[in-house]
Design an enzyme around this catalytic site. Structure first.
Site, short mmCIF file in Angstrom:
data_model
loop_
_atom_site.label_atom_id
_atom_site.label_comp_id
_atom_site.label_asym_id
_atom_site.label_seq_id
_atom_site.Cartn_x
_atom_site.Cartn_y
_atom_site.Cartn_z
N PHE A 192 42.58 35.55 46.45
CA PHE A 192 43.43 36.53 45.78
C PHE A 192 43.90 37.64 46.72
CE2 PHE A 192 40.53 35.12 42.18
CZ PHE A 192 41.32 34.01 41.93
N GLN B 181 38.85 40.66 45.08
CA GLN B 181 37.80 40.05 44.26
C GLN B 181 37.30 38.71 44.81
OE1 GLN B 181 38.33 39.17 39.79
NE2 GLN B 181 37.47 41.22 39.92
N PHE B 182 38.24 37.87 45.24
CA PHE B 182 37.90 36.60 45.87
C PHE B 182 38.92 36.34 46.98
CE2 PHE B 182 35.67 35.93 41.90
CZ PHE B 182 34.57 35.18 42.26
N ASP B 183 38.48 35.61 47.99
CA ASP B 183 39.34 35.28 49.14
C ASP B 183 40.73 34.79 48.76
OD1 ASP B 183 38.41 32.63 48.21
OD2 ASP B 183 36.61 33.12 49.38
N PRO C 256 48.55 38.15 47.38
CA PRO C 256 49.54 39.12 46.90
C PRO C 256 49.57 40.38 47.78
CG PRO C 256 48.32 38.23 45.05
CD PRO C 256 47.63 37.74 46.30
N LEU D 150 45.56 45.45 37.90
CA LEU D 150 45.40 44.10 38.45
C LEU D 150 46.58 43.79 39.37
CD1 LEU D 150 44.57 40.91 36.31
CD2 LEU D 150 44.94 41.04 38.76
N ALA D 151 46.53 44.27 40.59
CA ALA D 151 47.68 44.14 41.49
C ALA D 151 47.23 44.38 42.92
CB ALA D 151 48.75 45.16 41.10
N GLU D 152 47.05 43.29 43.66
CA GLU D 152 46.51 43.42 45.01
C GLU D 152 47.50 44.07 45.97
OE1 GLU D 152 46.29 40.74 43.15
OE2 GLU D 152 44.14 40.49 42.83
N HIS E 29 38.62 30.27 44.89
CA HIS E 29 37.43 31.12 44.94
C HIS E 29 36.51 30.74 46.12
CE1 HIS E 29 38.77 31.74 40.80
NE2 HIS E 29 37.98 32.80 40.73
N GLU F 181 39.49 45.66 41.78
CA GLU F 181 39.49 45.21 40.39
C GLU F 181 38.06 45.06 39.90
OE1 GLU F 181 41.79 41.69 41.07
OE2 GLU F 181 43.59 42.86 41.51
C1 LIG Z 1 45.82 37.41 42.09
C2 LIG Z 1 44.53 37.40 41.38
N1 LIG Z 1 43.73 38.48 41.47
C3 LIG Z 1 42.52 38.48 40.86
C4 LIG Z 1 42.09 37.41 40.16
C5 LIG Z 1 40.73 37.42 39.51
N2 LIG Z 1 40.87 37.46 38.06
C6 LIG Z 1 40.79 36.34 37.33
S1 LIG Z 1 41.10 36.62 35.72
C7 LIG Z 1 41.34 38.26 35.98
C8 LIG Z 1 41.70 39.14 34.83
C9 LIG Z 1 42.91 38.68 34.12
O1 LIG Z 1 43.17 39.48 33.02
P1 LIG Z 1 44.35 39.16 32.02
O2 LIG Z 1 45.62 38.99 32.77
O3 LIG Z 1 44.32 40.20 30.99
O4 LIG Z 1 43.99 37.74 31.41
P2 LIG Z 1 42.69 37.32 30.56
O5 LIG Z 1 41.69 36.81 31.55
O6 LIG Z 1 42.22 38.51 29.83
O7 LIG Z 1 43.12 36.21 29.68
C10 LIG Z 1 41.14 38.57 37.32
C11 LIG Z 1 41.23 39.93 37.87
C12 LIG Z 1 42.96 36.30 40.10
N3 LIG Z 1 42.61 35.18 39.44
N4 LIG Z 1 44.15 36.32 40.72
#
Ligand SMILES: Cc1ncc(C[n+]2csc(CCOP(=O)(O)OP(=O)(O)O)c2C)c(N)n1
Ligand SMILES: [Mg+2]
Lengths: 326, 379
Positions: free
Chosen positions: A88, A84-86, A91, A60-62, A131, A31
Site C-alpha cells: 500500500f 500499513q502494508f508494503d 499511492p 485513508l490516503a497514502e 500484504h 492509518e
Molecule cells: C491503498 C491501501 N491502503 C491501505 C489498505 C489497508 N486497508 C484495508 S481495508 C482498509 C479500510 C477500508 O475502509 P473502507 O473504505 O471504509 O472499507 P471497509 O473495509 O469498511 O468496507 C485499509 C486501511 C489498503 N488495502 N489499501
C-alpha cells in the site's frame, strides 16, 4: 529502561516512544496507528500518552500521508509515516520518489526532509494479495532516499531512533513476519551506526548476505551447514542504501564465495547490485560467481504457494552447494 | 498543531446533531422501516411481487449464512483471513439485484453479497481467503470483476470500463463499490472527476459502514459522503443501507440514469459493519458495544422478515425452507473449503504474461528441477 527481552515489535514501540520523548517535533502519522495502535500494534499506547497531534490517525490516503509529511518537515517537524502494508505504499510512491527524495537537492540543501517511512515488509504470514511484498529495490534505486532493513530487536530499538534523528528521508523496512522474534535489548549500550553492515556469524567457506527477515533464514542455513562441516559467514546488510560493502569485501576476499539472499524477486533486486560490486571489487578473489537466492520473477503468489516462492534454509544451502561446486 | 481542537469542535457528523456550518443532515431514502413497515418515498418507488420479496429475503439469509460459516472456517484455521459482510447484506443484495446481466460490477474485498447475486460460487470467493488463488471466478462471464484489495483502485477501472461502454453504444452500466474510508483516496476522487467529465455510465456505490478499520467516518469527511457528489457535478443520494428495498430502488434508478446517458450517481448506503474489519481485527479497541447494540435494532434481515410476515407475503413454511437451504449451503461451503486442493507450485508461473517469456520458462524449469530433487532424495 533496564535491559529486557523484547520482540521486534515491542522494541520498535519503545524506540518510537523514546524518540518522541527526546524530540517534541517527532510526529507519527498513519492509518489506524492511534487508538488501535496500528494493525501490528507497533504504536500501541503512544496516542494515549502523546496525544492526537503527535500520533495522527490519518485519513485513508497514502499520498496524503507522505505529501503532508513533506509540508510538516518543511515546518520543522520530523514525521514518521507508517505505511500499513508494503503493497500500500504505491499511492504514496509519487510523493516519495518525485518529492521526498529530491527536495533537499532541489533546494540546494535549504530544505531538509527528515522523514521516516516505516513499512512492514516481506511475506510468510499467510496473507492475501499486497500484504507480502518486498519493494526495497524501488526505493534503493532512487537517489536521495536511504533504505534500511532491521532484522532483530536491538537494531529495531536503536535503528528507529537513529533513523528519526537522521536528516535524510529513510525508508525503514520492518520484517513483519519476525515482529514476534525476541532478544535482549540493553538501552544503555552504544548502538552500532545505522548505515553499517555487520558480520553476524563468522565462517570461512561461503559469505552469505541477507537483510530483514532473511537474516534469520541465513543463520539457520549456517547452523545446518555447520553440521555438514561447512562454515558460512553471515552478514546482515542492515543498510540497503547506501550499501556498506567493505565488511562484505573483506569477507569475500577470505571465502572467495558469495551468496545474496532476499525475498524480493531476483531480477534487478538488491542482489544484482551487490553481485556487480562484489565482482568489480573482489574479482581476483572469487572462486565462483556471486549467486542470488530470491523470489521468482512472478507476482507474489497466493499464500498457499508462498513457502515455495520464498527463499528458505534449503534454497540457501542449495546455492551454497552450487557455489562450492564451482 | 493545537488549532485542531478549535475547529473540530464545531464538526459533528452524527446525523441530526448540531453542526451549524454543515448542510442539514439528510433523511435516508427508506422504503422499509427498521420495524418492517413499508413506507413510500416521493422519488423512489418499488413494486415487487411477493415472490420477488421472498427472493430478496432468501438472498439475505443465504449470504449471511455463508459469511458466518466463513468466519467459523477462519477461526478453525481453514482460511487465512475473512472480511465479514455482517450487517451489510441489504446494501449488497439491493445493489446486486439492481444490476442487469450485461452490467459490470467492480467490488472491493467485502462484496460477497454482490458476488452472490452475480452467480459467483461462494467457494470461488473462499479460495481467495484460503490463499489458493486471487479469486476463482471468471470476471467476464459473471459481470463481476475480481476483488480489489488496494483501496479505491477499482473506482477508476469502473469508470474506464464505463467509458468503453459509451464508445460501444452499449446499453449497460457499471457499478463501482467502495467504502467510506476509500472516499479519501486520491484515486477515488480522480475517478469521480473522470466520470463527471465524460458523463460515464458508472454508479459509485459507497457502503458507509462507519469505519475504515478503526478510523471513524469523521476522520474522512466533515460532510455526509453523498454530498461530495455535488462538488464533482453529479447527483448524490443517501439511502438506508439496511433497507434492501430502498437500496434496490435507488440503485436501479441510478443505473437506469447511467444507461440513458445521464452520467454518474454517487450512492451512500448508510449502514454498519456489525463484525470486525476482518478476522484479524479487534474492534473492542476502538468502538463501544453500545453502538453495536443500537445497530442491531436496524438489522436488515429482521425488518424484511417482519414485513413478509405481516403482509402475508410469506409464511412459516417459507422461512423454514430458507433456513434449511442455508443449512445446506453451509455444509456445502464447509465441505468444499476443507476439501479444496492446494494449487501446484508451478501455478505461480502461470499467466504472468500472455506468453511465458524464455527467462521465466527457464526459471520455472529450475524451480521444477529443484522441487524434484527432494523427491529423489538428493537433499
Ligand atoms: C491503498 C491501501 N491502503 C491501505 C489498505 C489497508 N486497508 C484495508 S481495508 C482498509 C479500510 C477500508 O475502509 P473502507 O473504505 O471504509 O472499507 P471497509 O473495509 O469498511 O468496507 C485499509 C486501511 C489498503 N488495502 N489499501
Ligand atoms: Mg468502511
Amino acid at each position: 529502561m533496564a535491559a529486557q527481552t523484547l520482540t521486534i515489535g515491542k522494541a520498535l514501540n519503545l524506540g518510537l516512544r523514546k524518540a518522541m520523548e527526546d524530540d517534541a517535533k517527532v510526529v507519527l502519522m498513519g492509518e489506524d496507528i492511534g487508538r488501535l495502535g496500528g494493525v501490528f500494534r507497533i504504536t500501541d499506547g503512544l496516542q494515549k500518552d502523546f496525544g492526537e497531534d503527535r500520533v495522527v490517525d490519518t485519513p485513508l490516503a497514502e499520498a496524503g500521508i507522505l505529501g503532508t509529511a513533506v509540508g510538516l518537515a518543511m515546518r520543522g517537524y520530523r514525521p514518521v509515516c507508517e505505511i500499513q502494508f508494503d503493497g500500500f505504499v504505491f499511492p504514496a510512491y509519487n510523493q516519495i520518489v518525485t518529492q521526498v527524495a529530491k527536495i533537499h537537492a532541489r533546494s540546494r540543501g535549504k530544505l531538509a526532509m527528515p522523514i521516516v517511512i516505516r513499512i512492514p515488509f516481506g511475506g510468510g504470514i499467510g496473507a492475501v494479495e499486497h500484504h507480502s511484498e518486498s519493494p526495497e529495490a524501488y526505493f534503493a534505486h532512487t537517489p536521495g532516499l536511504k533504505v534500511v532493513a532491521v532484522s532483530n530487536p536491538v537494531d529495531a530499538y536503536f535503528g528507529i531512533q537513529q533513523a528519526i534523528a537522521h536528516p535524510d528521508p529513510i525508508v525503514f523496512l520492518e520484517p513483519k513476519r519476525r515482529y514476534w522474534e525476541k532478544a535482549e535489548v540493553d538501552p544503555d549500550t552504544t548502538p552500532e551506526p545505522l548505515f553499517a553492515s555487520r558480520v553476524v556469524r563468522g565462517g570461512d567457506d561461503v559469505t552469505v548476505l541477507a537483510y530483514g527477515p532473511m537474516v534469520k533464514t541465513a543463520l539457520q542455513a549456517a547452523e545446518a551447514a555447520a553440521e555438514e562441516g561447512r562454515s558460512l559467514e553471515v552478514v546482515d546488510l542492515r543498510t540497503l542504501s547506501p550499501l556498506d560493502l567493505d565488511p562484505v569485501f573483506d569477507s569475500v576476499r577470505r571465502t572467495g564465495r558469495c551468496v545474496v539472499v532476499h525475498e524480493a524477486a531476483v531480477t534487478l533486486g538488491l542482489g544484482a547490485e551487490i553481485a556487480a560490486r562484489v565482482t568489480e571489487t573482489c574479482f581476483h578473489s572469487l572462486e565462483a560467481p556471486v549467486l542470488r537466492v530470491g523470489g521468482y520473477d512472478t507476482p507474489y503468489p497466493p499464500s498457499k504457494l508462498e513457502e515455495e516462492y520464498l527463499p528458505d534454509l534449503d534454497r540457501v544451502l542449495d546455492a551454497v552447494d552450487r557455489s562450492m561446486g564451482f | 498543531m493545537s488549532v485542531s481542537s478549535a475547529t473540530t469542535e464545531v464538526v459533528d457528523p452524527v446525523p441530526g446533531a448540531e453542526a451549524p456550518h454543515l448542510p442539514q443532515q439528510p433523511d435516508l431514502v427508506q422504503l422499509l422501516t427498521p420495524e418492517g413497515e413499508r413506507v413510500e418515498h416521493p422519488e423512489y418507488s418499488l413494486d415487487l411481487a411477493p415472490d420477488e420479496l421472498c427472493g430478496l429475503y432468501r438472498d439475505l439469509v443465504l449470504v449471511r449464512r455463508w459469511d458466518v460459516e466463513a468466519t467459523a472456517l477462519q477461526r478453525q484455521g481453514e482460511l487465512g483471513i475473512w472480511a465479514s459482510l455482517l450487517g451489510q447484506e441489504a446494501a449488497q443484495i439491493g445493489a446486486g439485484r439492481a444490476l442487469q446481466p450485461g452490467d459490470m460490477a467492480f467490488p472491493t474485498y467485502r462484496e460477497h453479497g454482490v458476488a452472490w447475486t452475480r452467480g459467483v460460487d461462494p467457494l470461488d470467493v473462499i479460495s481467495l481467503f484460503r490463499g489458493v488463488d486471487n479469486g476463482g471466478w471468471d470476471p467476464v462471464a459473471t459481470g463481476f470483476n475480481l476483488y480489489t484489495v488496494v483501496i479505491g483502485a477499482q473506482t477508476l477501472h469502473a469508470t474506464g470500463y464505463a467509458m468503453g461502454l459509451q464508445r460501444d453504444s452499449a446499453e449497460t452500466a457499471t457499478i463501482a463499490f467502495l467504502g467510506d474510508g476509500a472516499t479519501s483516496q486520491g484515486e477515488v476522487n480522480e475517478a469521480m472527476i473522470w466520470a463527471a467529465s465524460f458523463s460515464a455510465p458508472v454508479v459509485f456505490f459507497c457502503q458507509n459502514n462507519q469505519y475504515a478499520i478503526s478510523v471513524p467516518l469523521e476522520r474522512q469527511s466533515r460532510v455526509p459522503l453523498y454530498q461530495r457528489a455535488a462538488g464533482f457535478g453529479f447527483p448524490g443520494v443517501r439511502v438506508d443501507g439496511n433497507d434492501v428495498l430502498a437500496v434496490l430502488a435507488v440503485t436501479r434508478a441510478a443505473l437506469q440514469a447511467a444507461r440513458e446517458g445521464q452520467g454518474p450517481t454517487f450512492i451512500e448506503a448508510f449502514t454498519y459493519r456489525m463484525g470486525a474489519h476482518t478476522t484479524s481485527d479487534d474492534p473492542t479497541r476502538y468502538r463501544l458495544a453500545s453502538e453495536l447494540e443500537e445497530w442491531k435494532l436496524r438489522d436488515p434481515i429482521a425488518r424484511l422478515k417482519a414485513h413478509l410476515s405481516r403482509s402475508g407475503a410469506a409464511d412459516a413454511a417459507f422461512f423454514d425452507s430458507v433456513e434449511a437451504e442455508a443449512d445446506e449451503l453451509a455444509v456445502r461451503i464447509r465441505r468444499g473449503t476443507v476439501e479444496m486442493p492446494d494449487p501446484p507450485g508451478t501455478a505461480m508461473f502461470d499467466h504472468v504474461y500472455a506468453e511465458q517469456t524464455p527467462h521465466l520458462a527457464a526459471q520455472q524449469a529450475e524451480f521444477e528441477a529443484y522441487q524434484a530433487s527432494f523427491e529423489g532424495g538428493e537433499h
